[in-house]
Design an enzyme around this catalytic site. Structure first.
Site, PDB file in Angstrom:
ATOM      1  N   ASP A 478      -0.823  -0.513   2.407  1.00 51.25           N
ATOM      2  CA  ASP A 478      -1.417  -0.759   1.100  1.00 51.25           C
ATOM      3  C   ASP A 478      -2.550  -1.794   1.224  1.00 51.25           C
ATOM      4  OD1 ASP A 478      -1.716  -0.730  -1.652  1.00 51.25           O
ATOM      5  OD2 ASP A 478       0.341  -1.322  -2.111  1.00 51.25           O
ATOM      6  N   ASP A 548      -1.976   5.043  -8.620  1.00 48.62           N
ATOM      7  CA  ASP A 548      -0.759   4.453  -9.182  1.00 48.62           C
ATOM      8  C   ASP A 548      -0.400   5.115 -10.500  1.00 48.62           C
ATOM      9  OD1 ASP A 548      -0.012   2.735  -7.218  1.00 48.62           O
ATOM     10  OD2 ASP A 548      -0.903   0.955  -8.102  1.00 48.62           O
TER      11      ASP A 548
HETATM   12  C1  DGJ Z   1       0.210  -0.812  -5.113  1.00 52.11           C
HETATM   13  C2  DGJ Z   1       0.610   0.565  -4.692  1.00 52.11           C
HETATM   14  O1  DGJ Z   1      -0.316   1.496  -5.122  1.00 52.11           O
HETATM   15  C3  DGJ Z   1       2.009   0.866  -5.216  1.00 52.11           C
HETATM   16  O2  DGJ Z   1       2.371   2.179  -4.878  1.00 52.11           O
HETATM   17  C4  DGJ Z   1       2.975  -0.119  -4.646  1.00 52.11           C
HETATM   18  O3  DGJ Z   1       3.073   0.041  -3.264  1.00 52.11           O
HETATM   19  C5  DGJ Z   1       2.529  -1.532  -4.985  1.00 52.11           C
HETATM   20  N1  DGJ Z   1       1.165  -1.761  -4.608  1.00 52.11           N
HETATM   21  C6  DGJ Z   1       3.423  -2.537  -4.310  1.00 52.11           C
HETATM   22  O4  DGJ Z   1       2.974  -3.811  -4.436  1.00 52.11           O
END
Ligand code: DGJ
Length: 731
Positions: A478, A548
């Site tokens: 990430d 997300d």
């Molecule tokens: C952002 C990501 O897009 C999410 O899927 C998740 O992993 C969060 N970060 C975790 O902090």
């Protein structure tokens, strides 16, 4: 596919699968573009050259007889340069040792290579046949090598430039783009993909005009704001008709792409590394390699352009080990638990999906450090497992997941760290920023200075140790903020404007030393959702978390826009809970699964709340995905049937390469009472084959399905899907 040099006319012919790209060395010695489009015979194109205005045009001195009205400002240059009379955007701007910023790039030779050279430190496409065109300044020893690669299995041309300073004195690149290209006429539209967090890659269109259409990133990331993609198309081009030239940069840092209409009746395309806040001094003998740009050509509208990109990336860019193999069918705990979990809860989540077909469990953010209960602390402390949540470390969980016959995945954010972390306390100098200035905080974190080798070494050692000690099978990488205060400790002040590009090179080095060094581990990319979804990242991450925003309605638009240049298999798409966590929208499990099945699918929820019926539905969905969708997602052709940006419906049709199998997923946003019948004409089938559609109990020819079509009847409330299976039969 072939690259031919016609000695007599000094013409280069580059032929791809169904396209031709051609240019010649003009009487002044410049590489002058002639044509890029559908395959044409190798006949003279001299009658198509545009010369330009008589009065203010500048031409070389001495002029050549018969070329007196030729002027720089009208030249269709293969690499536009500045200072001799071309007042349009240049692709290269170099400050010579004398202080002048002039270039005059003349052809000095070429090579045709059967093996495509890679770019040092940057990912690029493989395969194809490559032309290297050597240009050199008429006055200095500054030169540019232009690389062109064509393929026989997809209509794309890959281009890039290597700039050289052959002199003994330094020269400074103030702009060093990867390509320029001239198209005939000004009557074009420009499509690009804009966005923000949870709202990535929405389509926007504008017109080429007299002036510059420019899209860029200054984020030191390809960014969610604007994807490094533009498509220039004939006015009125549709999904199925019209010419399109799609441009996609294989790069993950600040970039720019431009389309400029000129008064000579051309449209110039160009771009590469963003020259905003960039300069790069080359000492004598040094070179600078630019990232690669992939330019797709389609005579069959946007659909053809997308299929060209998809084939190019699946065949020549994405890791061949994974690109066409079934992906992990995973359960991720993030939307289910966020940071609030312990070993017992995670075991229960795993137990709850036993027998459903889910084969991988991914533990997301919150497993490390001493106090990772929200985003404020512990980021970067990969060497510490949060024993409050996971007593005994990761091993009991990993062993439990493996004992269930499942694979184990783990979340990392290697590029960021919290101020409240062991790593920051031990190495406060590892972060990006100017000493003494306030450091901007993004999602409570600072950023690791990847431009420095000792910082990268630290990350590689700590992350690789966790991966190897725990025998991980999957990693989610990430990246949740953007770079600010671009500055690297210890770097010469005059080299600080290298920062954005050095960050990209540092990131690719990390990817090589973590991803390529652990070939048994599947890596998924993520950047606060789809905030760094670009071809360079796809080289390392066979799939990327698309957004997300996991709401099916929002995903129809996000996945539609993303599919412009990225294959469905590169989009990670999860079935999440309803009401949705981001939009609070309620939708059925079927709708969520049908939309999530149009990519690399998985689940992201708290499975302990499943009823027996829910579990049975998940099991059935996974059987459906494995039997019907997976091979089409991995290897099939995409036909976009309905555009959710333009109406009440979304429709994706996936067709196998042999045309014997297809699916059509239709989604209707709002139930409009007594609405008109929705007629759909299928695409991409074999007109001579007969197909059976069980949902309609209909047998008919591909010809009929593509010319007359079917009527789609979605019955029920809002946000529903209907999926059709279209299978060739022998009668
Ligand atoms: C952002 C990501 O897009 C999410 O899927 C998740 O992993 C969060 N970060 C975790 O902090």
């Amino acid at each position: 596919m072939s690259i031919v040099f016609e000695q007599e006319t000094k013409t280069f012919w580059l032929d791809g699968k169904g396209m031709t790209y051609t240019f010649f060395i003009n009487p002044f010695g410049y590489a002058e573009h002639l044509y890029f489009g559908k395959t044409i015979p190798h006949e003279s194109l001299m009658h198509t050259r545009a010369y330009g205005g008589l009065s203010k045009g500048i031409h070389p001195n001495p002029a050549i007889e018969g070329q007196r009205i030729w002027s720089y400002n009208y030249m269709k240059s293969e690499l536009s340069f500045y200072g001799t009379g071309d007042y349009r955007e240049p692709a290269v701007l170099v400050e010579n040792a004398a202080g002048d910023r002039l270039s005059d790039l003349l052809y000095v030779g070429h090579e045709i290579l059967s093996a495509k050279p890679s770019i040092s430190g940057m990912p690029s496409m493989d395969g194809g046949e490559t032309l290297v065109l050597h240009l050199k300044d008429s006055h200095t020893d500054f030169g540019a090598d232009l690389y062109y690669t064509v393929y026989d299995d997809c209509d794309v041309i890959a281009r890039r430039v290597v700039y050289h300073n052959g002199a003994k004195t330094p020269a400074t690149l103030r702009r060093a783009y990867s390509f320029s290209l001239s198209l005939p006429g000004n009557d074009y539209e420009v499509t690009s993909l804009w966005g923000s967090w949870a709202h990535e890659r929405f389509m926007q269109k504008t017109h080429v005009h007299h002036g510059v259409v420019s899209i860029d990133s200054k984020n030191t990331s390809s960014s969610a704001t604007l994807n490094p993609f533009i498509a220039v198309s004939d006015m009125g081009t549709t999904e199925t008709n019209g010419q399109v030239w799609g441009v996609n940069l294989v790069y993950s840092s600040s970039y720019v792409l431009k389309a400029q209409g000129d008064s000579g009746g051309h449209t110039l395309l160009m771009g590469g590394i963003n020259d905003f806040d960039f300069y790069w001094t080359l000492d004598g003998g040094e070179s600078f390699e630019t990232p690669e740009v992939v330019i797709a050509y389609s005579a069959e509208g946007f659909g053809g352009m997308s299929r060209a990109f998809h084939d190019a990336y699946r065949n020549h860019l994405i890791n061949p080990r994974y690109v066409k193999s079934p992906r992990p069918l995973l359960l991720n705990n993030w939307e289910g638990t966020s940071f609030n979990f312990d070993l017992e809860k995670l075991k229960a989540i795993v137990d709850a999906v036993e027998g459903t077909g889910i084969d991988t469990f991914v533990l997301d953010d919150g497993w490390f450090g001493t106090s990772r209960d929200d985003s404020h602390a512990s980021l970067g402390d990969w060497h510490i497992v949060n024993e409050r949540k996971l007593p005994g470390g990761l091993k009991p969980l990993v062993d439990y997941v493996h004992s269930k016959g499942m694979k184990m995945g783990l979340w990392f954010e290697p590029e960021c760290l919290n101020e409240d972390s062991e790593v920051f306390r031990a190495h406060p100098d590892y972060i990006i920023g100017v000493p003494g200035r306030i450091h901007g905080i993004g999602r409570d974190s600072f950023m690791m200075d990847l431009t420095r080798k000792e910082v990268r070494d630290y990350i590689v050692d700590t992350v690789n140790k966790v991966i190897r000690d725990n025998k991980l099978d999957y990693v989610k990488w990430d990246f949740n903020r953007n770079v600010t205060e671009s500055f690297s400790l210890g770097r010469d002040p005059k080299d600080q404007s290298r920062f954005a590009h050095l960050y990209a090179l540092g990131l690719y080095d990390l990817c090589e030393r973590i991803i390529e060094a652990n070939p048994q581990v599947f890596f998924e990319g993520c950047s606060a959702g789809g905030g760094r979804f670009d071809p360079a990242m796809l080289h390392y991450f066979s799939q990327i978390w698309t957004s997300d925003n996991s709401d099916a309605e929002a995903r129809t638009m996000i996945q539609y826009g993303t599919s412009m240049c990225y294959p469905l298999s590169s989009m990670s798409c999860h079935v999440s809970a309803s009401p949705n966590h981001q939009t609070y929208r309620v939708s059925t499990m079927k709708t969520r699964a049908d939309i999530a099945h149009l990519g690399a699918t998985g689940y992201e929820l708290d499975s302990t709340v499943f009823t027996d019926e829910d579990r049975e539905e998940v099991r059935a969905q996974i059987i459906e995905y494995k039997e019907c969708d997976e091979s089409l997602v991995l290897e099939g052709d995409l036909y976009r049937i309905e555009n959710p940006f333009e109406g009440n419906f979304f429709g994706f049709e996936l067709v196998a390469k042999d045309k014997k199998k297809a699916t059509l997923t239709m989604y209707r946003r709002i139930n409009i009472c007594n609405d008109y019948a929705k007629r759909i004409r299928l695409q991409g089938l074999d007109p001579d084959l007969r197909y059976y559609i069980p949902e309609l109990d209909l047998t008919c020819s591909g010809a009929l399905l593509m010319t007359v079509g079917i009527v789609v009847k979605i019955r029920g409330a809002d946000f529903l899907t209907l999926k059709y299976h279209i299978d060739a039969i022998e009668e």
